[in-house]
Design a protein around this motif. Structure first.
Motif, PDB file in Angstrom:
ATOM      1  N   UNK A   1      -6.644  -3.610  -3.670  1.00  0.00           N
ATOM      2  CA  UNK A   1      -6.177  -3.123  -2.385  1.00  0.00           C
ATOM      3  C   UNK A   1      -7.160  -2.143  -1.757  1.00  0.00           C
TER       4      UNK A   1
ATOM      5  N   UNK B   1       4.437  11.934  -9.577  1.00  0.00           N
ATOM      6  CA  UNK B   1       4.481  10.766 -10.454  1.00  0.00           C
ATOM      7  C   UNK B   1       4.353  11.201 -11.903  1.00  0.00           C
TER       8      UNK B   1
ATOM      9  N   UNK C   1       0.804  -1.229   0.000  1.00  0.00           N
ATOM     10  CA  UNK C   1       0.000   0.000   0.000  1.00  0.00           C
ATOM     11  C   UNK C   1       0.832   1.271   0.000  1.00  0.00           C
TER      12      UNK C   1
ATOM     13  N   UNK D   1      -2.326   4.809  -5.082  1.00  0.00           N
ATOM     14  CA  UNK D   1      -2.189   3.421  -5.490  1.00  0.00           C
ATOM     15  C   UNK D   1      -1.431   3.311  -6.806  1.00  0.00           C
ATOM     16  N   UNK D   2      -0.810   4.405  -7.155  1.00  0.00           N
ATOM     17  CA  UNK D   2      -0.140   4.424  -8.449  1.00  0.00           C
ATOM     18  C   UNK D   2       0.908   3.326  -8.580  1.00  0.00           C
ATOM     19  N   UNK D   3       1.554   3.009  -7.453  1.00  0.00           N
ATOM     20  CA  UNK D   3       2.647   2.045  -7.508  1.00  0.00           C
ATOM     21  C   UNK D   3       2.149   0.606  -7.493  1.00  0.00           C
ATOM     22  N   UNK D   4       0.838   0.418  -7.428  1.00  0.00           N
ATOM     23  CA  UNK D   4       0.324  -0.944  -7.291  1.00  0.00           C
ATOM     24  C   UNK D   4       0.192  -1.659  -8.625  1.00  0.00           C
ATOM     25  N   UNK D   5       0.679  -1.022  -9.655  1.00  0.00           N
ATOM     26  CA  UNK D   5       0.722  -1.638 -10.968  1.00  0.00           C
ATOM     27  C   UNK D   5      -0.584  -2.251 -11.411  1.00  0.00           C
ATOM     28  N   UNK D   6      -1.624  -1.473 -11.304  1.00  0.00           N
ATOM     29  CA  UNK D   6      -2.901  -1.941 -11.832  1.00  0.00           C
ATOM     30  C   UNK D   6      -3.677  -2.806 -10.864  1.00  0.00           C
ATOM     31  N   UNK D   7      -3.172  -2.966  -9.623  1.00  0.00           N
ATOM     32  CA  UNK D   7      -3.898  -3.797  -8.669  1.00  0.00           C
ATOM     33  C   UNK D   7      -4.648  -2.942  -7.659  1.00  0.00           C
TER      34      UNK D   7
ATOM     35  N   UNK E   1      -6.435   7.312  -6.706  1.00  0.00           N
ATOM     36  CA  UNK E   1      -5.700   7.086  -7.943  1.00  0.00           C
ATOM     37  C   UNK E   1      -4.209   7.311  -7.730  1.00  0.00           C
ATOM     38  N   UNK E   2      -3.916   8.361  -6.955  1.00  0.00           N
ATOM     39  CA  UNK E   2      -2.514   8.686  -6.748  1.00  0.00           C
ATOM     40  C   UNK E   2      -1.824   7.707  -5.827  1.00  0.00           C
TER      41      UNK E   2
ATOM     42  N   UNK F   1       2.778  10.916 -15.286  1.00  0.00           N
ATOM     43  CA  UNK F   1       1.512  10.363 -15.777  1.00  0.00           C
ATOM     44  C   UNK F   1       1.342  10.677 -17.253  1.00  0.00           C
TER      45      UNK F   1
ATOM     46  N   UNK G   1      -4.425   7.484 -14.403  1.00  0.00           N
ATOM     47  CA  UNK G   1      -4.787   7.408 -12.983  1.00  0.00           C
ATOM     48  C   UNK G   1      -5.210   8.755 -12.397  1.00  0.00           C
TER      49      UNK G   1
END
Lengths: 509, 159
Positions: free
Chosen positions: B97, A133, A12, B87-93, B84-85, A135, A153
Motif C-alpha cells: 500500500x 496499538x 489505508x 499501516x498497522x491494520x494492513x496485516x502485513x501488506x 509503521x503505525x 505491539x 512495526x
C-alpha cells in the motif's frame, strides 16, 4: 471505476469505533453535564463492620504477598512502579517470521558489524501500547553477549557485544514532530529504547514545564539482562514550552543511574527538497569489490555479462557483449545482485543483496551476510513491468549457477506475468464485474494476447481464478472474489484478492 | 435558525465512525483524530445558536471538522504519519500500500479532500459538493481525475 483501487484506498484507513464520548464533547464545549442522581444505599452498621474486617484482611494478605517473592506479586507491584520483570527462558518463542527478521539483520552488514544474532532463540517478552496499538516486543541474544530487540512495526536496535552494553545506561531513540503537522521536529513525540542497569526500578520522563511521569518498562532476565520501553508523549507536551526534556533512570533508593537529555534546536530553514537528478541513475556503482573474490570461485556468463562470485562473498560483474536490452540500459538505472534460495524457519526466502545505480559495464561489491555459494546473479532493468512485459518478465541479465537458481528465474517470470496481468489498469476495472460477464469481457479485450500466453482464467465460486503454470511445473494463482462487507451498517459487495501464492516472487494487488 | 443539543447528539451518535475515520485520514493518528472530532462537535455545540441554516446541519459539522483539522495544522496524514503505525491494520501488506499512500499524498489538496470525503466519510457527491463548496460536476470530475492518478500510480508500480 475500480473496486480494486477502492478497496485499497479503503484499507489505508481502518474502520473507526462505533461510538464516541458525547459527555466529553459537552465538557469541551463548556456545557454542564447533569449526571443522573446516584441512589444512596444505607448500609446496616453490622455489614459495615464486616466490610471493614474484609478490607483489613485484604491489606494483610497484600503485605504478606509482597514479602513473599514466590507469589510472583512483586513483579506486579514493580509493574505499578514502572518495572516489570520478565523471565527470558520462560517467555514464549517468537513466530518464525520474526526469527527470520532477526536472521536477516546480517544481510548487508560488513563482517565486523555482523550482529550474529541467535535468531532461533528469539522470544516475545512483552506488549506495549504504541499510538493506541498493542505491539509485541521481541528480543534475541547475540553470540557475543549482546542482544537485538524489535518492537512490532516500530523501533528496534542491537547491543551486539557485552562491551556495547556499557555504552549508555539508557539508550533512547526518539521520534520528532512532523513540520507539516505544525509540530517542530525537535519536539519528542515518542521515546523508546533499552536500559542496561540491573538496579533500575524507575524510568522517569521529565518535561521542561517541570512535570514528570513514570515510564513503564520491562526487565528481561539473562541472557538478555536488559530493560526495554516505549512511550508515546502526550500531545499536551508537543510544544516548546511543555516538551520532553529528559528520561532518567533511578534505583530503588532513588539514586540516578543514568539520564538522556533531548536537546532542542530549531532547524534553520525548511528541509531541502530532493531534486529529480538525485535519483538512482545518478548513483555511481563501485567498479570492484573491496576484496578480490577468493577461491573457490563461482563463474558464469549470459545475456552479455560475466560474473565471478568468490567464497568470501566478493562479486564482480563485467560486460562481455551487448543485447538490445543492455543498449537501452545505458544511462538508465539498473540493479546488480546475487542471491541464495533458502528455507529459514520453514519460510522460503530469497536471501540476496543488490546494488542499484547507473548502469555500468563493470560493477563489483561484497555480498555481506548473504553467504556463498549463491544460486544466481542478475542485472535488473528499470524498464518494462507492464503487461505484456517487454522483457518477457525476465531480468536484463540472468545468470543461474544451480538448478534451483534456473528454476527460480522461470518461476519468477511466470509469477510476474500473472501478477502484471491481474494488477493491470484494465483488469482492475474488469475484476469488478460479475464473474460471468468479467470472463466474457476479459476474453473480448485480451482474447488474442491471452491465447498466446500461459495465463488461464476460470470462474470459481463468486469470482475468478487466474493461474499460470511455470515451465518447472509450479502453478501460481490469484483468486479474486466478490465478497460482502458491512460498512456503516450497510452490506456492500466488494472485489478482493482472497488468496494467492505469488509471494515472494512478486506481488499483486 | 438554531440547532438543538439533541440534534447534534443524534448526529454525533449516528455518524461518529464516519467523522472519526475522516479525521483519522486527515490527521494520520487515532489520538489526534479523536481529539479533532471531539473539538469539532464542541465547536458545533458552542456555535449551535448561531447556525444560520444555509446548509444542512450535517454539512455544517463536516465543514467544522475539516476546519478543526486545518486550524490545528494537522497533517494530511498520508504524508506525515509514521508508516509503521498507520499501516498497522494492513496485516502485513503495508509495502503493497506504500505506493498508494504516496500517490494520495501527491494529490492536490482539494482532490485529496474530495477523495477522503468520498471514501472515508462515505458521502454522496451532492453532499461532498456542499461540504467542499464546489459544484456537483466539479466533484465528479475531481474524483475521476484523482482515481485515474491513483490507478496510474498503482499500475506503474515495479515488480
Amino acid at each position: 471505476m475500480s473496486t480494486g483501487l477502492f478497496s485499497a484506498i479503503d484499507a489505508l484507513v481502518p474502520a473507526a469505533p462505533k461510538s464516541g464520548d458525547w459527555d466529553n464533547v459537552l465538557e469541551r464545549a463548556g456545557v454542564r453535564v447533569s449526571l443522573p442522581a446516584r441512589s444512596v444505599r444505607v448500609v446496616p452498621r453490622r455489614r459495615l463492620r464486616r466490610r471493614r474486617v474484609w478490607v483489613a484482611f485484604a491489606l494483610l494478605l497484600l503485605i504478606a504477598l509482597l514479602a513473599t517473592p514466590a507469589f510472583g506479586v512483586q513483579g506486579i507491584v514493580l509493574n505499578l512502579l514502572g518495572r516489570k520483570n520478565v523471565s527470558f527462558p520462560k517467555a514464549a518463542s517468537a513466530p518464525n517470521e520474526v526469527k527470520k527478521q532477526f536472521a536477516d539483520l546480517a544481510i548487508g552488514a560488513p563482517e565486523r558489524w555482523a550482529p550474529q544474532v541467535i535468531a532461533g532463540q528469539a522470544r516475545v517478552v512483552g506488549t506495549f501500547s504504541v499510538a493506541g496499538h498493542q505491539r509485541k516486543l521481541w528480543v534475541a541474544p547475540t553470540r557475543r553477549g549482546g542482544y537485538c530487540y524489535t518492537l512490532e512495526r516500530s523501533v528496534g536496535g542491537c547491543r551486539l557485544t557485552r562491551a556495547d552494553r556499557s555504552q549508555g545506561v539508557v539508550g533512547a531513540s526518539w521520534m520528532g514532530g512532523a513540520p507539516r503537522s505544525g509540530v517542530l521536529e525537535s519536539i519528542v513525540t515518542r521515546v523508546a529504547g533499552d536500559i542496561n542497569a540491573p538496579a533500575a526500578v524507575k524510568l522517569t520522563a521529565t518535561y521542561v514545564d517541570g512535570t514528570t511521569v513514570d515510564v513503564p518498562f520491562v526487565w528481561v532476565s539473562k541472557p538478555i539482562a536488559a530493560g526495554f520501553f516505549t512511550y508515546d508523549i502526550p500531545t499536551r507536551h508537543w510544544s516548546k514550552q511543555h516538551r520532553l526534556y529528559a528520561v532518567s533512570l533511578f534505583s530503588q533508593n532513588g539514586t540516578m543511574l543514568g539520564r538522556q537529555v533531548f536537546p532542542f534546536a530549531l532547524r534553520a530553514g525548511p528541509r531541502p527538497i530532493p531534486t529529480q537528478s538525485s535519483g538512482p541513475k545518478e548513483r555511481r556503482l563501485p567498479t570492484r569489490p573491496d576484496v578480490a573474490p577468493s577461491q573457490p570461485l563461482q563463474q558464469g556468463e549470459a545475456d552479455g555479462f560475466a560474473v565471478v562470485v568468490g567464497h568470501n562473498g566478493s562479486v564482480q560483474f563485467t560486460q562481455t557483449g551487448t543485447t538490445p536490452i543492455l543498449k537501452r540500459l545505458v544511462g538508465e538505472s539498473a540493479g546488480f545482485g546475487c542471491f541464495r534460495l533458502t528455507k529459514e524457519f520453514g519460510i522460503f526466502s530469497v536471501l540476496g543483496l543488490s546494488q542499484g545505480g547507473r548502469f555500468a559495464p563493470k560493477v563489483g561489491f561484497q555480498l555481506n551476510g548473504v553467504g556463498t555459494p549463491v544460486d544466481a546473479c542478475e542485472v535488473q532493468a528499470s524498464i518494462g513491468r507492464t503487461w505484456p512485459d517487454v522483457l518477457n518478465n525476465r531480468a536484463a541479465v540472468e545468470i543461474p549457477f544451480t538448478v534451483k537458481g534456473r528454476a527460480f528465474f522461470a518461476d519468477r517470470a511466470a509469477a510476474r506475468d500473472l501478477a502484471l496481468f491481474v494488477r493491470s489498469h484494465r483488469m482492475q476495472e474488469l475484476r469488478r464485474e460479475p464473474p460471468t460477464q468479467a470472463l466474457r469481457d476479459i476474453r473480448a479485450r485480451y482474447g488474442h494476447a491471452l491465447s498466446s500466453s500461459r495465463i488461464r482464467i476460470t470462474q470459481e465460486g463468486n469470482g475468478l481464478r487466474f493461474s499460470e503454470t511455470s515451465p518447472t511445473g509450479k502453478t501460481f494463482f490469484v483468486l479474486v472474489q466478490h465478497v460482502k462487507v458491512r460498512r456503516q451498517g450497510v452490506v456492500a459487495e466488494q472485489t478482493r484478492i482472497t488468496s494467492q501464492n505469488v509471494k515472494p516472487y512478486t506481488r499483486v494487488f | 435558525m438554531a440547532v438543538s443539543l439533541e440534534e447534534l447528539e443524534r448526529l454525533y451518535r449516528e455518524r461518529y465512525p464516519r467523522f472519526r475515520r475522516l479525521a483519522r485520514a486527515m490527521t494520520g493518528d487515532d489520538e489526534r483524530a479523536v481529539d479533532a472530532v471531539q473539538d469539532a462537535f464542541a465547536r458545533a455545540v458552542r456555535g449551535r445558536l448561531s447556525f444560520r441554516g444555509d446548509s444542512s446541519l450535517e454539512t455544517w459539522v463536516w465543514r467544522t471538522l475539516i476546519n478543526v483539522c486545518r486550524d490545528q495544522r494537522l497533517a494530511p496524514v498520508v504524508e506525515e504519519t509514521d508508516a509503521a503505525e498507520s499501516t498497522a491494520h494492513l496485516n502485513g501488506h503495508a509495502e503493497e500500500y506504500a505506493e498508494l499512500r504516496g500517490a494520495i499524498a501527491a494529490l492536490p489538496t482539494r482532490q485529496r479532500l474530495i477523495v477522503f470525503l468520498f471514501h472515508y466519510a462515505d458521502l454522496d457527491q451532492e453532499t461532498i459538493a456542499e461540504v467542499a463548496g464546489v459544484s456537483r460536476g466539479t466533484v465528479a470530475a475531481t474524483l475521476h481525475q484523482a482515481h485515474n492518478s491513483l490507478r496510474r500510480a498503482l499500475t506503474e508500480v515495479a515488480t
